[in-house]
Enzyme design. Structure first.
Site, PDB file in Angstrom:
ATOM      1  N   SER A 176      11.891 -52.520 -16.734  1.00  0.00           N
ATOM      2  CA  SER A 176      12.374 -52.881 -18.063  1.00  0.00           C
ATOM      3  C   SER A 176      13.888 -53.054 -18.065  1.00  0.00           C
ATOM      4  O   SER A 176      14.618 -52.219 -17.545  1.00  0.00           O
ATOM      5  CB  SER A 176      11.971 -51.819 -19.080  1.00  0.00           C
ATOM      6  OG  SER A 176      10.571 -51.744 -19.193  1.00  0.00           O
TER       7      SER A 176
ATOM      8  N   ARG B 190      15.621 -41.773 -23.556  1.00  0.00           N
ATOM      9  CA  ARG B 190      16.265 -42.321 -22.361  1.00  0.00           C
ATOM     10  C   ARG B 190      17.591 -41.632 -22.041  1.00  0.00           C
ATOM     11  O   ARG B 190      18.517 -42.258 -21.531  1.00  0.00           O
ATOM     12  CB  ARG B 190      16.484 -43.834 -22.511  1.00  0.00           C
ATOM     13  CG  ARG B 190      15.209 -44.660 -22.640  1.00  0.00           C
ATOM     14  CD  ARG B 190      14.405 -44.630 -21.335  1.00  0.00           C
ATOM     15  NE  ARG B 190      13.329 -45.606 -21.349  1.00  0.00           N
ATOM     16  CZ  ARG B 190      12.073 -45.349 -21.692  1.00  0.00           C
ATOM     17  NH1 ARG B 190      11.745 -44.133 -22.070  1.00  0.00           N
ATOM     18  NH2 ARG B 190      11.151 -46.282 -21.642  1.00  0.00           N
TER      19      ARG B 190
ATOM     20  N   GLU C 115      18.670 -50.913 -20.177  1.00  0.00           N
ATOM     21  CA  GLU C 115      18.020 -49.694 -19.683  1.00  0.00           C
ATOM     22  C   GLU C 115      18.385 -49.463 -18.224  1.00  0.00           C
ATOM     23  O   GLU C 115      18.372 -48.336 -17.750  1.00  0.00           O
ATOM     24  CB  GLU C 115      16.504 -49.826 -19.844  1.00  0.00           C
ATOM     25  CG  GLU C 115      15.745 -48.563 -19.494  1.00  0.00           C
ATOM     26  CD  GLU C 115      14.365 -48.537 -20.121  1.00  0.00           C
ATOM     27  OE1 GLU C 115      13.467 -47.949 -19.498  1.00  0.00           O
ATOM     28  OE2 GLU C 115      14.179 -49.083 -21.207  1.00  0.00           O
TER      29      GLU C 115
END
Length: 322
Positions: free
Chosen positions: A224, A175, A299
Site C-alpha cells: 500500500s 500506523r 504509508e
C-alpha cells in the site's frame, strides 16, 4: 577536507559481520535505491547491542530493515549502518499459549506457525508482508485484527542496553508507535488463544485468497502506497478508492506505474528509480487533491536522503510526508 562522520576514523577495522558499501536494492521489494555505507545482520541480542554501541561511538546513523515491503530507498543509498535482524532475532518460540518472536521474524510466517500450533490471534498478520518488529513500530493491523490485542510485551534494544515495554507504553495509534530512531524491536511476546488448528489454517487460507483477489501479485511493489485518510472530504473512502476515482490506474512516470489492479499500489516495471516512484506518487496524490481536496499521506517509509519532486507540494501547508 573534513572527515566523513559516517566513516570509522584512524583506519579502524570494521567490527566482525559489518560490510562496507553494501547494495540495498535487493532488500526492498520494489527493487530501487542505492548502497549503504555499512550493513550487518546480527543474530543475537549481545551482537545487536554491541553493533548499536559501535555506531553510537562513531556517530554513525542507523536504520533497520525487515522484509523491505514498505520501504523506499534513496537512489543515493544510505549514509550510515543498515541492520537486518537474523538468527534468534528472526526466530520464534512457543510457551503454552504465548509465542515469542524475534523482531526480524516475518509476520506471515509467525501467523502460519501459530496456526500449526493451534493458536489463534495472529491470523490478521498473514497478509501483512513485513516483520514482527516492523509491525510493532508501525502498529500494523489488517482484516479487523488488532496487534495491540495480542501484544504482551516488547524488548527494545538501544546502544545503552535492553528494556521492556508493554503495549500501553508504546503510544500505539493508526500506523504509528512512539518508537524513535535508535530503538530496535528485538523481541516480541504475543499472548494467544488455543483453538482448532485446521479451522485456523482455513481462516488463513481464506484471508490469503481475499488478498490475492484484491491486490496485485508477482510484481515489484512495496504494498500500500498511501494511508487511508481520516479527512471528512474522503467520505469514508479508502486511499485506493480515491485514487481509482481520480483516474490513477495505469498512471506512469519513468519506470514506475500505478497498478492496473489496485490503484494504491506502485509497480516497478523493470528499471525504475526511486525518483520515478516518487514522481508517480506525487502525480497520483495531486490528482486526488485536485478532485477532492484530500491530501494523501504516504504509508511507505523513506530511507536515506530522499528528495520529493516539486509536484509533491500541493500548496496546502501540509507536508504530507512519510
Amino acid at each position: 577536507m573534513d572527515a566523513d562522520p559516517t566513516q570509522p576514523q584512524g583506519g579502524e577495522a570494521l567490527p566482525e559481520g559489518v560490510e562496507a558499501d553494501h547494495p540495498l536494492k535487493g532488500i526492498s521489494t520494489i527493487r530501487t535505491g542505492g548502497p549503504a555505507d555499512f550493513f550487518s545482520r546480527p543474530a543475537e541480542m549481545t551482537s545487536l547491542q554491541a553493533l548499536l554501541a559501535w555506531a553510537a561511538t562513531g556517530k554513525i546513523a542507523i536504520a533497520v530493515v525487515g522484509s523491505g515491503s514498505n520501504l523506499l530507498i534513496s537512489d543515493e543509498g544510505f549514509r550510515g549502518l543498515v541492520i537486518k535482524l537474523d538468527g534468534e532475532l528472526a526466530g520464534i518460540e512457543r510457551d503454552g499459549d504465548r509465542v515469542t518472536c524475534g523482531g526480524g521474524m516475518r509476520l506471515p510466517s509467525a501467523s502460519a506457525k501459530a496456526a500449526n500450533w493451534g493458536l489463534s490471534g495472529l491470523e490478521f498478520g498473514v497478509n501483512i508482508p513485513g516483520t514482527v518488529g516492523g509491525a510493532v513500530r508501525m502498529n500494523a493491523n489488517a482484516y479487523g485484527g488488532q496487534l495491540a490485542g495480542v501484544l504482551e510485551w516488547v524488548e527494545i534494544c538501544t546502544a545503552a542496553g535492553v528494556s521492556t515495554r508493554t503495549p500501553d507504553q508504546l503510544g500505539l495509534r493508526y500506523r504509528h508507535s512512539n518508537l524513535v530512531d535508535g530503538e530496535i524491536v528485538a523481541r516480541v511476546r504475543f499472548s494467544l488463544t488455543a483453538g482448532d488448528s485446521p479451522e485456523i489454517k482455513e481462516t488463513l487460507a481464506g484471508m490469503r485468497a481475499r488478498r490475492l483477489a484484491a491486490q496485485p501479485s508477482g510484481i515489484k511493489t512495496f504494498g500500500s502506497t498511501f494511508k487511508n485518510p481520516d479527512d471528512p472530504r474522503a467520505e469514508g473512502q479508502t486511499a485506493g478508492l480515491l485514487l481509482d476515482a481520480a483516474g490513477c490506474r495505469g498512471l506512469t512516470r519513468g519506470g514506475a506505474r500505478i497498478s492496473e489492479k489496485h490503484a494504491n499500489f506502485v509497480e516497478n516495471m523493470g528499471e525504475a528509480s526511486t525518483a520515478d516512484v516518487l514522481e508517480v506518487m506525487a502525480e497520483a496524490r495531486r490528482k486526488v487533491h485536485e478532485r477532492t481536496g484530500v491530501v494523501l499521506e504516504p504509508e511507505v517509509l523513506l530511507l536515506g536522503n530522499v528528495s520529493r519532486p516539486d509536484a509533491w507540494d500541493l500548496g496546502t501547508g501540509q507536508p504530507g510526508g512519510a
